[in-house]
Design an enzyme around this catalytic site. Structure first.
Site, mmCIF file in Angstrom:
data_model
loop_
_atom_site.group_PDB
_atom_site.id
_atom_site.type_symbol
_atom_site.label_atom_id
_atom_site.label_comp_id
_atom_site.label_asym_id
_atom_site.label_seq_id
_atom_site.Cartn_x
_atom_site.Cartn_y
_atom_site.Cartn_z
ATOM 1 C CB THR A 101 -36.451 41.553 51.131
ATOM 2 O OG1 THR A 101 -35.895 42.667 51.721
ATOM 3 C CG2 THR A 101 -38.006 41.622 51.877
ATOM 4 C CG ASP A 102 -33.097 39.981 46.830
ATOM 5 O OD1 ASP A 102 -33.027 38.902 47.524
ATOM 6 O OD2 ASP A 102 -33.643 39.971 45.756
ATOM 7 C CB CYS A 103 -33.360 45.782 50.075
ATOM 8 S SG CYS A 103 -35.126 45.493 50.076
ATOM 9 C CE1 TYR A 104 -34.561 47.570 55.384
ATOM 10 C CE2 TYR A 104 -36.268 47.188 53.881
ATOM 11 C CZ TYR A 104 -35.294 48.297 54.534
ATOM 12 O OH TYR A 104 -35.607 49.683 54.463
#
Ligand code: SF4
Ligand code: SF4
Lengths: 135, 386
Positions: free
Chosen positions: B130-133
């Protein structure tokens, strides 16, 4: 004195011969029957522990061979890893010869190797894999 | 004069080293000699213990974040899958989950045992990213020192009373009660009888949510009633009272546990399970509680069940008590049948002793339940609704 565990295999022809009687009588052997399975029409199997002088055991076994009894030595051994054992007793009720029991006082497992016929039942039953058969 | 004690009074005695503590086994001859009232006056705490296979067990683990971080969606520990449908690096590892490579030889319970003994465990995780992970994959090793938390959380442990399993069929069967030989060739049972926690407080007077317990060698807690909690009190035709159906949900710090008191096991042809050691102290608040802990193997009855029957409701072949079971053989249909305990009585005894010593040393204090278990639970089966 020597001690040996042997498996005798009988055919329908020789199944009625009193082999153990002869071994005791003629060859002066001490015999402990560990397991016996017989069907007169099919023959049978006898697992014995023999004790006696080396030459008497040899002669006694030759006698058995001469009358057509199959003779095999029980060379395998069962190894119990006491460290791994938790004394759960899962093995005690599946042993055909009463080798395994829980002590009446301590409830810890007792292993009476002398009577073992290396059938492998306990290996399969032990949930901790604390028993192994070696060759 | 009838004795009444509070938890606080007992704890004060424990702190000052004056508490008198015995195990649920040791109390039996004391009561026989002195009677309930006198024994209640003299004894403050009775300790219980059990060490048996408890399938409904597992561990909550938090691995800590890697750099770059990953939101783990599928996780394997030594090739055993752990449930990752929680936050990014939290998983729940179930004890009975099997290894994808070794099958029944190794499972979640073995990972738990290896973690406790300090071994290196292989971690593999994958993610969609994901964008954050952003990370999509990680392979590494963990140990109990390298991770943030490893919390044993078992939704159903400490079964109050369990069946005796036998097999009337012609075929050897492989069950969670061990190997059952054909034609009533053997029988297996699984409770520590007179030492068993929930048989010493059968109506949950002192055991409830918040009770501090001995769990796998560490101090843990009862956090809820166990799943399938369905306590029953049955009076049979001979006037015996049978208690069954009580269960516990328990929690404790896995990092502090010891493999002397918690072990992985494989039931051949059935699967992997965790053998859990639990000890519960029973505070002797009054003589009613003392009457309960007076229970002996010969007073505890259980049902013999035919496990060859493939349906949920299996036929009963009668009742036996734990004294008979512990002697090594029981008689069913005039046949002598050797018995196997599955739950280790030697270990149960060791746990009750160890708990006793910890309390005597002032290291273990009694905790009053903050809430009692519910009453009147029903046992529901799964209906197949179409
Ligand atoms: S192998 Fe195990 S079950 Fe078989 S006789 Fe020996 S001890 Fe008993
Ligand atoms: S089954 Fe295994 S662990 Fe249990 S008592 Fe026998 S040898 Fe020990």
């Amino acid at each position: 004195m020597l001690s040996k565990k042997v498996i005798f295999t009988f055919s329908p022809q020789n199944v009625e011969r009193p082999v153990t009687y002869q071994l005791i009588k003629k060859y002066d052997l001490w015999i402990n029957i560990l397991q016996a399975k017989f069907k007169p029409s099919l023959g049978g199997k006898l697992v014995l522990e023999l004790k006696g002088e080396k030459n008497q055991i040899e002669e006694g076994l030759n006698f058995a061979r001469q009358i057509g009894v199959g003779v095999e030595f029980l060379e395998q051994e069962v190894l119990w890893n006491e460290e791994k054992c938790i004394d759960c007793g899962a093995c005690v009720s599946i042993c055909p010869t009463g080798v395994l029991s829980l002590d009446k006082e301590t409830f810890k497992l007792k292993f009476d190797y002398e009577k073992c016929i290396v059938c492998g039942n306990c290996v399969e039953a032990c949930p901790l894999q604390a028993i192994k058969v070696t060759f | 004069m009838t004795i009444q004690r509070t938890y606080e009074e007992i704890n004060t005695k424990i702190r000052s080293g004056k508490a008198v503590i015995v195990t649920a086994e040791e109390i039996i001859p004391i009561i026989e000699e002195k009677g309930i009232e006198k024994a209640t006056e003299e004894i403050d705490v009775v300790t219980t213990g059990t060490f048996g296979p408890m399938c409904s067990s597992g561990a909550i683990i938090n691995f800590g974040h890697s750099d770059p971080p990953i939101r783990m969606q599928k996780v394997w520990l030594n090739d055993v899958e752990a449930y990752a449908g929680l936050a990014a690096v939290d998983v729940y590892l179930g004890a009975t989950q099997l290894s994808e490579r070794q099958g029944m030889e190794y499972g979640g319970a073995h990972v738990i045992e290896d973690l406790i003994s300090g071994k290196k465990i292989k971690l593999k995780a994958i993610s969609r990213g994901t964008d954050c992970y952003p990370r999509r994959e990680i392979e590494s090793y963990i140990t109990k020192k390298s991770i943030n938390q490893a919390i044993l959380f078992n939704p159903r442990n400490g079964y109050q009373n369990y069946n005796v399993a036998v097999n009337t069929s012609e075929r050897k069967i492989y069950t969670y009660m061990g190997i059952l030989l054909p034609d009533l060739g053997n029988a297996s049972y699984s409770t520590s009888g007179q030492l068993s926690p929930l048989l010493n407080d059968p109506e949950f007077t002192t055991i409830g949510i918040g009770t501090r317990i001995f769990l796998g060698g560490a101090q843990g807690y009862i956090v809820w009633e166990g799943t399938q909690f369905y306590p029953q009190v049955i009076k049979d035709e001979n006037g015996n009272t049978i208690y069954k159906g009580g269960t516990l949900a328990v929690i404790g710090d896995l990092k502090e546990m010891s493999i002397d008191y918690i072990r992985a096991a494989t039931f051949s042809g059935y699967g992997v399970t965790l053998v859990v050691g639990i000890g519960i102290p029973i505070p002797i608040l009054n003589s009613e509680i003392m009457k309960n802990v007076a229970v002996k193997d010969e007073d505890i009855w259980t049902e013999i069940i035919d496990y060859s029957f493939p349906h949920l409701k299996k036929p009963s072949l009668g009742r036996v008590n734990y004294r008979q079971l512990r002697e090594g053989k029981i008689t069913i249909q005039r046949k002598d049948i050797p018995t196997s305990p599955l739950s280790s009585y030697a270990k149960a005894r060791e746990i009750a002793q160890k708990l006793k010593e910890e309390i005597l040393k002032g290291e273990f204090l009694l905790q009053e339940p903050i809430q009692k278990f519910p009453k009147g639970n029903k046992f529901k089966s799964l209906l197949e609704i179409r």
